[in-house]
Design an enzyme around this catalytic site. Sequence first.
Site, short mmCIF file in Angstrom:
data_model
loop_
_atom_site.label_atom_id
_atom_site.label_comp_id
_atom_site.label_asym_id
_atom_site.label_seq_id
_atom_site.Cartn_x
_atom_site.Cartn_y
_atom_site.Cartn_z
N GLU A 288 0.80 -1.07 -0.01
CA GLU A 288 -0.04 -0.04 -0.16
C GLU A 288 0.95 1.42 0.07
O GLU A 288 0.43 2.26 -0.37
CB GLU A 288 -1.18 -0.15 1.03
CG GLU A 288 -2.29 0.82 1.39
CD GLU A 288 -3.30 0.60 2.14
OE1 GLU A 288 -3.07 -0.14 3.13
OE2 GLU A 288 -4.19 1.29 2.02
N HIS A 309 6.02 -27.17 -1.73
CA HIS A 309 5.23 -28.33 -2.40
C HIS A 309 4.05 -27.51 -3.37
O HIS A 309 3.20 -28.04 -3.57
CB HIS A 309 4.56 -29.01 -1.37
CG HIS A 309 5.69 -29.94 -0.51
ND1 HIS A 309 6.10 -31.03 -0.88
CD2 HIS A 309 6.30 -29.67 0.38
CE1 HIS A 309 6.98 -31.41 0.03
NE2 HIS A 309 7.34 -30.09 0.78
N LYS A 423 -13.99 1.54 -3.44
CA LYS A 423 -15.30 1.92 -2.41
C LYS A 423 -16.14 2.86 -3.22
O LYS A 423 -17.23 2.50 -3.19
CB LYS A 423 -14.45 2.91 -1.49
CG LYS A 423 -13.46 2.09 -0.59
CD LYS A 423 -13.11 3.16 0.70
CE LYS A 423 -11.77 2.38 1.32
NZ LYS A 423 -11.32 3.71 2.41
#
Length: 446
Positions: A288, A309, A423
């Site tokens: 961020e 793995h 948003k």
Amino acid sequence: MDRISVDLSGTAGFVGGHELTYMEGAAEGAAHSMIRGMGPGSEFLGWLSLPHDYDKDEFKRILAAAEKVRGESDVFLVIGIGGSYLGARAAIDMLTHTFRNQLYKARKAPQVLFAGHNMSAAYMSDLLEMLEGREVSVNVISKSGTTTEPAVAFRMVKRLMEEKYGKEGAARRIYATTDKASGALRRMADAEGYETFAIPGDVGGRFSVLTAVGLLPMAVAGIDIGSVMAGAADYEKVASGGFPGNDCLKYASMRNILYRKGKSVEVMVSYEPSMAMFTEWWKQLFGESEGKDQKGIFPAGVGFTTDLHSMGQFIQDGARIMFETVINVDRSAKSAMIPDDPEDCDGLNFLSGMDMGLVNRKAAQGTLLAHVEGGVPNVAVNVPEVSAYWFGQLVYFFEMACGVSCRLMGVNPFDQPGVEGYKRNMFALLGKPGYERERAELEARL
Ligand code: PA5
């Protein structure tokens, strides 16, 4: 003083020693301009001095509140998202018993659970079911006080608490951590009479773990928050020093050198499952802060040997776009011995009597050599042990490295303009008043 150290020998085949030296001036300049309160985002540099310059009265109130919560709760529910929950969760996972939530009765400490970090109806409904018949205390955390995920979760939990304890009883069990003066949560907390803790205005969300945001949940979980602050304070002294003795600046410089050579993904590696949430905290801190203006290193995380793995294949052999940053923490305080088996059907008797920790270390050494050979530069961050003190050092190390890295990248570390996009669309699609025009446009596109 012992300190976190960085080992750059795993970058030797990819970066010449002189390249690091050439970064010295820029890295020192970036650090010093932050310390002097200058540069982009300078209004959010409060985290730099937090380890020594914090509100001591509030610190005492945090300890007292934690004691009260521990005495009267089966569950401590922390409601927050992003910087308002990741640091606390990282610390609790790293520093307390792996199965603390299952063993809470025997350990006489409340379970610490989290909410408000997703919009999942299934998660919320399961959580509310889990809280039935249990003594609950709540810490709702939001700096802005307006973030949708925690606000929605808190609305539901508040209802549950008031039905369970009555309005006044609930108010005595709800703690709000938010801005000193502004935001919906501050207004609600004042109106309802919750005990509140303040997030300083000059400390951004993802840099707030050393405020009440991180400290109250940690204290409830039984972590020595004084030691956390002491570790951070010790690293604060190191981080302000010159390049030669400052591994934090070297790490910041190295990741920038590697980025300029096309390594656009940094994979944080740890060999302890208890570090998984620390990796998440780090991912948010760097992602961020640095990913903006179409620039930045994509922070990814893996837990080895588990992910050897799965993602191990890509790291060894896939597109050569990444470097690894391995956190080496010594958890030798605990051991798990591998027993001898007279039949040896699995052929593992060569490990008999060996501590699993040693097997883990050998796996780490073998992986490092293989990955470097496969074309993945390797940076090692060495931490002597897992403790509250070293958690504090780690936090300051990475926060400082992040600020410096972003300045070297030419971006403002302390804003997040890109978060607004989703948003706006979500509010429009949900029919929030004021978003009518966007809603019509988005629905036509859908
Ligand atoms: O770093 C940040 O600023 C963000 O990740 C915030 O921590 C996150 O969005 C939560 O914000 P708030 O605490 O205002 O609810």
